[in-house]
Design a protein around this motif. Structure first.
Motif, PDB file in Angstrom:
ATOM      1  N   GLY A  52       7.810  -1.118  -3.126  1.00  0.00           N
ATOM      2  CA  GLY A  52       7.865  -1.762  -4.438  1.00  0.00           C
ATOM      3  C   GLY A  52       6.499  -2.247  -4.873  1.00  0.00           C
ATOM      4  O   GLY A  52       5.505  -2.096  -4.167  1.00  0.00           O
ATOM      5  N   GLY A  53       6.431  -2.831  -6.023  1.00  0.00           N
ATOM      6  CA  GLY A  53       5.176  -3.390  -6.516  1.00  0.00           C
ATOM      7  C   GLY A  53       4.105  -2.355  -6.726  1.00  0.00           C
ATOM      8  O   GLY A  53       2.934  -2.615  -6.478  1.00  0.00           O
ATOM      9  N   ALA A  54       4.481  -1.159  -7.151  1.00  0.00           N
ATOM     10  CA  ALA A  54       3.548  -0.069  -7.421  1.00  0.00           C
ATOM     11  C   ALA A  54       2.827   0.398  -6.159  1.00  0.00           C
ATOM     12  O   ALA A  54       1.762   0.977  -6.226  1.00  0.00           O
ATOM     13  CB  ALA A  54       2.544  -0.452  -8.510  1.00  0.00           C
ATOM     14  N   GLU A  55       3.410   0.140  -4.999  1.00  0.00           N
ATOM     15  CA  GLU A  55       2.842   0.607  -3.732  1.00  0.00           C
ATOM     16  C   GLU A  55       3.275   2.060  -3.508  1.00  0.00           C
ATOM     17  O   GLU A  55       4.268   2.512  -4.033  1.00  0.00           O
ATOM     18  CB  GLU A  55       3.342  -0.246  -2.572  1.00  0.00           C
ATOM     19  CG  GLU A  55       2.833  -1.664  -2.590  1.00  0.00           C
ATOM     20  CD  GLU A  55       1.361  -1.760  -2.234  1.00  0.00           C
ATOM     21  OE1 GLU A  55       0.807  -0.814  -1.643  1.00  0.00           O
ATOM     22  OE2 GLU A  55       0.774  -2.794  -2.539  1.00  0.00           O
ATOM     23  N   SER A  56       2.534   2.761  -2.666  1.00  0.00           N
ATOM     24  CA  SER A  56       2.914   4.135  -2.330  1.00  0.00           C
ATOM     25  C   SER A  56       3.818   4.120  -1.098  1.00  0.00           C
ATOM     26  O   SER A  56       4.004   3.077  -0.456  1.00  0.00           O
ATOM     27  CB  SER A  56       1.681   4.982  -2.053  1.00  0.00           C
ATOM     28  OG  SER A  56       1.130   4.657  -0.787  1.00  0.00           O
TER      29      SER A  56
END
Length: 61
Positions: A52-56
């Motif tokens: 989440g949180g624009a993580e890969s």
């Protein structure tokens, strides 16, 4: 102006990096949104890990 130039450079570098090193798995359309799905292993139970949180997906490595 300097901030805009930095943002543009970052966007172009990220695009080039993603083209050179695409993530494993496939992209699926889900309710009009693109969803990256990478499946490994076999058997049960099924475990789903979501970043989440624009993580890969690499945060789960």
């Amino acid at each position: 102006m300097l901030a805009a130039a930095g943002a543009l450079y970052n966007a172009l570098a990220l695009r080039r990096l993603r083209q050179a090193h695409p993530p494993p798995g496939r992209i699926h359309a889900v309710d009009g949104h693109a969803m990256h799905l990478y499946c490994t292993g076999a058997g049960a139970p099924t475990v789903v890990l979501e970043s989440g949180g624009a993580e890969s997906f690499l945060v789960w490595g």
